[in-house]
Design an enzyme around this catalytic site. Structure first.
Site, PDB file in Angstrom:
ATOM      1  N   ARG A 178      34.714  32.345   5.369  1.00 48.36           N
ATOM      2  CA  ARG A 178      33.831  31.611   4.446  1.00 48.36           C
ATOM      3  C   ARG A 178      34.569  31.200   3.169  1.00 48.36           C
ATOM      4  O   ARG A 178      34.444  30.070   2.690  1.00 48.36           O
ATOM      5  CB  ARG A 178      32.620  32.490   4.089  1.00 48.36           C
ATOM      6  CG  ARG A 178      31.549  31.827   3.273  1.00 48.36           C
ATOM      7  CD  ARG A 178      30.708  30.825   4.067  1.00 48.36           C
ATOM      8  NE  ARG A 178      31.181  29.471   3.947  1.00 48.36           N
ATOM      9  CZ  ARG A 178      31.277  28.622   4.959  1.00 48.36           C
ATOM     10  NH1 ARG A 178      30.912  28.979   6.172  1.00 48.36           N
ATOM     11  NH2 ARG A 178      31.761  27.421   4.792  1.00 48.36           N
TER      12      ARG A 178
ATOM     13  N   LYS B 134      37.483  11.467 -29.862  1.00 47.90           N
ATOM     14  CA  LYS B 134      36.181  10.912 -29.497  1.00 47.90           C
ATOM     15  C   LYS B 134      35.327  10.650 -30.732  1.00 47.90           C
ATOM     16  O   LYS B 134      35.742  10.940 -31.853  1.00 47.90           O
ATOM     17  CB  LYS B 134      35.465  11.887 -28.561  1.00 47.90           C
ATOM     18  CG  LYS B 134      36.216  12.130 -27.265  1.00 47.90           C
ATOM     19  CD  LYS B 134      35.313  12.822 -26.273  1.00 47.90           C
ATOM     20  CE  LYS B 134      36.083  13.086 -24.981  1.00 47.90           C
ATOM     21  NZ  LYS B 134      35.232  13.649 -23.950  1.00 47.90           N
TER      22      LYS B 134
ATOM     23  N   GLU C  72      39.027   6.979 -28.206  1.00 47.84           N
ATOM     24  CA  GLU C  72      37.866   6.376 -27.560  1.00 47.84           C
ATOM     25  C   GLU C  72      37.226   5.401 -28.541  1.00 47.84           C
ATOM     26  O   GLU C  72      36.862   5.795 -29.655  1.00 47.84           O
ATOM     27  CB  GLU C  72      36.899   7.518 -27.219  1.00 47.84           C
ATOM     28  CG  GLU C  72      35.722   7.142 -26.378  1.00 47.84           C
ATOM     29  CD  GLU C  72      34.836   8.365 -26.130  1.00 47.84           C
ATOM     30  OE1 GLU C  72      35.217   9.246 -25.330  1.00 47.84           O
ATOM     31  OE2 GLU C  72      33.772   8.465 -26.772  1.00 47.84           O
TER      32      GLU C  72
ATOM     33  N   LYS D 121      35.759  17.018 -16.229  1.00 46.65           N
ATOM     34  CA  LYS D 121      34.440  17.412 -15.712  1.00 46.65           C
ATOM     35  C   LYS D 121      34.591  18.071 -14.348  1.00 46.65           C
ATOM     36  O   LYS D 121      34.061  17.613 -13.335  1.00 46.65           O
ATOM     37  CB  LYS D 121      33.515  16.193 -15.649  1.00 46.65           C
ATOM     38  CG  LYS D 121      33.232  15.622 -17.037  1.00 46.65           C
ATOM     39  CD  LYS D 121      32.344  14.399 -17.006  1.00 46.65           C
ATOM     40  CE  LYS D 121      32.102  13.900 -18.440  1.00 46.65           C
ATOM     41  NZ  LYS D 121      31.327  12.641 -18.469  1.00 46.65           N
TER      42      LYS D 121
ATOM     43  N   ASP E 224      34.891   2.688 -24.175  1.00 46.64           N
ATOM     44  CA  ASP E 224      33.781   3.533 -23.769  1.00 46.64           C
ATOM     45  C   ASP E 224      32.475   2.761 -23.670  1.00 46.64           C
ATOM     46  O   ASP E 224      31.999   2.192 -24.663  1.00 46.64           O
ATOM     47  CB  ASP E 224      33.628   4.670 -24.786  1.00 46.64           C
ATOM     48  CG  ASP E 224      32.619   5.690 -24.311  1.00 46.64           C
ATOM     49  OD1 ASP E 224      32.652   6.032 -23.112  1.00 46.64           O
ATOM     50  OD2 ASP E 224      31.804   6.132 -25.135  1.00 46.64           O
TER      51      ASP E 224
END
Lengths: 282, 282, 282, 282, 282, 282
Positions: free
Chosen positions: B100, B167, B197, B135, B218
């Protein structure tokens, strides 16, 4: 989930943070001074079910003991795009440094809860309950199985040590259904129920006679399954599995099987999109 | 991937095995005697791209040093349902106990490679290359980023310590694009490229003037993006991101952006279905 | 440094404390009763630059959550013999038990900062900046690289995963400078700059043509280096390395190389002598 | 040192490798194919004493089980610039990936052995032996104390748990030399010797009367030390410490003190310069 | 037990060895040269049952990969004073360094097996089987539960996560037997059996009605227990516990209870005396 | 014991809790709501000496930072059946989840203290003191050696690295008592005392001449031991060991041996029975 944070979850979050931060968050530390307090909003970008807020919060606490999370929703709540879910207050650097890891957990757990609920809804009105499996992402099981329950699913065994599930390879190696059941009855702690995976009605009868507690009906067509449930007649709990499509779900529910297990809940649910916005220096 | 098995991957596999085995695999140990050698087939149940065979193999080796895997395909190969991918030989108990965990890794990695390839194919003939993001699933990054490359994608920065990405929140905190770039130039090791960004053409110009190496466009519409790439004119590398749908992909490729990043590659790819069948005692 | 204490530094300090304390501090526990609060002075015995006060403090906190450190200097401050740098208050046993580990960190970090500043001063008035290397003490890199910045130096890449540096062995294996650069451009995440170590002007030209971002001029004499910088003409960042003596430093600075790297900052700086005196039971 | 490799040294080397490799050695993996065997030379660039070859070798073995090191010198041997010390054969990637960590250990350990030997030589012909202290680099003690013995020095206690050393703060807290000694005799395992640090002859006499096994003469001038040794008259072992300069060493040796301890052996020895050259694909 | 050595047992043995060896075995390393091969006998000093030979062997393997153990008995065999149980061959230092840790495991495990067998023998001829409990020594559970099975006992649940046992405090908190059982049926994975501890016949009836799978008869006198078993009449498995003395054992067996649990098997069994003698340099 | 909790004891307790809780305490979490505060009594069920209250308390604190323990006795106090020893207040789930691990530590430590005191009492009025050995339960040494001191015993060396004990196998390997002592004097840190195990008076004399600090009289009859102590005449500390029965103890005490060591204190003491009762929701 709270009670386990310190014992079983902290080590995994710690590892995930170290995966994302080898030395430091160079961007954040370059532009934001140390020791500045700030807050930021957690916002839903998609509709779904929230699961994992305690894990989300813990990420920030492990970086900054003074971090706090004011929550406007709880695990299990339905959210819609634009909803303000929580406000996190902490050292400004911590908020930016922990953001991705916190969201990676919360988005995945919420995605599983959301998808589980969609599937579970199709079983409403039937006797069947939806089960997860051991097909979880490595080192994510404790999070993913929790998310399944938040979405309205139920948990199958946690791992190989706490449940007996006799499959085809076990039966072959033991020399038959009867022999395999006898062997596990002798070997395993008496507090374990014995589940056997059967592929046809012959095996089913053998398993019932040998005293199986749970029968897994594997990859049977609907008619065979109906016959199987008639044969079982309450003498064992029944579970069906094997590439359950959305369409078959309701049909299976109507047959009267006790549990329907679905690996896709944990291995293939897409995430629920969330974001952290509007950082405000306090 | 082989060189890193012992250093960076073994500890994660070990943890995943312990997640699935608290004390022992009670079913297997009940029905199969100790010290029996066996082999089992690894078979594809779906069409896709295979990724992670070394990880799959390592799971068995960590349980039984004598385990061997005869492979009939390599990472990156396309498989179709029914294909025999490999034969694993080891202690019979090890084969069932490790199954598994080994499949959970291989299925997820192959799922990501398969999905990445599908997306990447839409960019063939354009100058744009497909990028992953941070992510990723917690404690799965090393596996997932590798799978993206096998599927034909490219890796963005590995984590917060080895790449600069300024960002919106950083820009606000720094007091502007120019100030943020200046701060990172001063703070970060000189071997880092600086990515910013930007949300509009004003910010873009400011970033270019301040010496950004990479510009992330973005959530811009296609026309703005076209204008942006014209303004950049090769002075920086360009990347676009933000909920890239399948449809938009080709369109974006045609615009001439250098990279298109897509979080879904790692956070929402369904697995590739594989199974282990036909256990044979040797 | 504060933001990383809990994530990346605590585990190393914990390990260092366990290295010094197998069971208990038998001397201290024999002569000092449990539960007695005390304070002690941290005093400079040599002139130099202080670096690592947060680490010093953390050692005591990891033994006694109530420990506090009143600091009279900050990282980067110049101290002279006899200066009172801080007063530590904690359980009396903790103060004596943690003393050596806390000083071993602080003395080493301050020694590196002090030595770095001496070297960096010789580059004042030139365009050259002083760099550290990966020649750090095993399991001390995060502390030593921080200390370099406190002394006025700059950090080169943190480790093998976050920077590309093509050396002689890589060039030989790849079959040439051009081939090596092409291979890294293809393989490495696009956020990485590419640095190449060159030994002569031929290699230099080849590296520039192939698009190297940074050129390391290795073991060149001053005249060759001058020629090299002329050839580069701003098309790449330049670094020189290789047994840089104190005398050569100024000379190199005058040539106009961008960075001068020096392994001795971290591998051979003597410590700064500090001591803890005047324990007072409160 | 060999016997401890697996138990106490592997975990530290593993940690050091992870410090240098977050995901992979991107330069090496870009330019060198997987599965290529190669060898490389270990060469001395400075004259000195070698210490730590087993640790050096272990770094490569932990990355590649098939790595071998053909050694032409042993720990304790004197080397001169240009000497070929060993040839390492392993996967080509392993050789380049492990190089820096292996050298960081070997250079530091050899530097300590080299410096220790220089100091120890000044005591030849005297009864005094050279001792190290607990002033070691955090998480390097097992390596540094071993290197001291290779250089001809002797080890003082390993850590706070395995030796008693009563210092000024202990004496003050206990209320006197006699009281402190009595407390440790009562508290500590009877297999421990009791060492007391004394600052004057009064304290010395008190310590002798109370049954100290070892007397540390702290920061005394030469005449006081002579008087002290006369008073001790063999009733205890003597040690002197406290900023021992090269000049004072011989003088101290002549006085007849049993041990002279010197923290600089471990905290301030410069490294011995070594390098790995001439990588050859096999 | 072999299959789990690498996964779940190695980390515990490693920790135990580090507990006994901070830096090195100074006595052994002082008197025995490195690299000398030797062998030594494992001899019984008392009569009893052997359990744990694989663990005993693993201690030496973890110190020296080439260690081998020639075994003349197997787990479960009865030994008498003077019996030669095994010959261990390894590096001479390893034999002496590992001796104590290896014996500490083997003696304790064999002591438990020996004591378990004595108790279990009193139940021969009855339907009752002997059970262990969770009253194990911390970090020894996997070893101690295995030893119980070797002595002829059976294992109760492994830990809090893999078995349901509703005790007095749970019943009080839930508001009654019925409520507690209903709550666990709803909450726990369906693969778990539900065990309830009852103190009187009223509670027993309530538990049976509510569908308990196992009834623990807690601290009842023999007559009540007889009545209880009559009431149960095969509708549930029965267990009795609570300070079972040797005398009461047979009596309980005769009553027809299914299981008798006994914490003393693991928490208070004396060790079985063994020794390692006759070290021979090879 | 308090000072070491965070450094050396927390990791072991954490491991013990994880041994008992793989995912969660399913019984408790099913019947008791989250976030409910409660308290429970710690009560003695047997007469004996309490040891380990700080460890007991720490188990609950590691699960719930707000847990508190109001203690009515201290380590070393004598308790009788029914005595209320402490009241623990914490989250109700924590109280039930931590109960077994906390008791497993406290019962074992108190059992050792109780048994040690019984044995030590027989030596009252003699010069002999009672010693423990390294025959401790793996990963329990720090707890068990502490419990011995609470019971009135003394600690021998902690482990192989901090004490020299030359046994028969060492003597054989070294070629004689004199040679073995000389080897350890040369090799071991000078702060170590040298203990030699002798089997007859010849060896004893040799050991004294060679300068042994401590003589262990191994398995001698009483008359030989008397002769031995006469020969030693205060020139070394004496210890006797080897299956010391209760009867022989007083006799040995009268002979004038300094220490009598007894492995059974730690390896075969039965636990002291304690329980947690009367959970009250607050």
């Amino acid at each position: 989930m709270n009670e386990l944070i310190k014992l079983n979850i902290d080590p995994l979050i710690q590892l995930a943070l170290q995966e994302d931060i080898t030395s430091e968050d160079i961007t954040t530390n370059a532009v934001i001074a140390a020791g500045v307090k700030a807050e930021v909003d957690l916002i839903a970008k998609e509709a779904g079910i929230i699961a994992g807020l305690a894990v989300y919060q813990r990420v920030f606490e492990l970086l900054d003991e003074t971090a706090t999370v004011e929550k406007f929703v709880s695990d299990g709540d339905t959210v819609k795009p634009g909803d303000l879910l929580a406000i996190v207050a902490a050292d400004a650097r911590t908020l930016l440094t922990g953001e991705r890891t916190a969201l990676n957990y919360l988005q995945r757990m919420s995605g599983i809860a959301t998808h589980t609920q969609k599937v579970a809804k199709q079983l409403i009105g039937t006797r069947s309950r939806l089960l997860d499996t051991r097909k979880t992402t490595p080192n994510m099981r404790i999070f993913e199985k929790y998310a399944v329950t938040i979405g309205g699913g139920y948990n199958h065994r946690y791992n190989l040590s706490d449940g007996i599930l006799i499959k085809d390879n076990h039966i072959n190696a033991a020399g038959g259904v009867k022999e395999a059941i006898a062997a596990t009855k002798k070997y395993a702690p008496f507090v374990r129920k014995i589940e056997v995976e059967v592929e046809n009605l012959e095996m089913l009868k053998e398993a019932l006679e040998a005293g199986a507690d749970i029968i897994m009906l594997d990859n049977m067509d609907v008619d065979t399954m109906k016959a199987a449930i008639k044969i079982v007649a309450g003498r064992a709990v029944t579970e069906c599995s094997g590439n359950i499509t959305q369409e078959r779900l309701k049909e299976l529910g109507d047959i009267g099987v006790d549990f329907i297990s679905c690996g896709a809940l944990t291995h293939s649910s897409p995430i629920l999109d969330l974001s952290m916005k509007n950082l405000r220096i306090l």
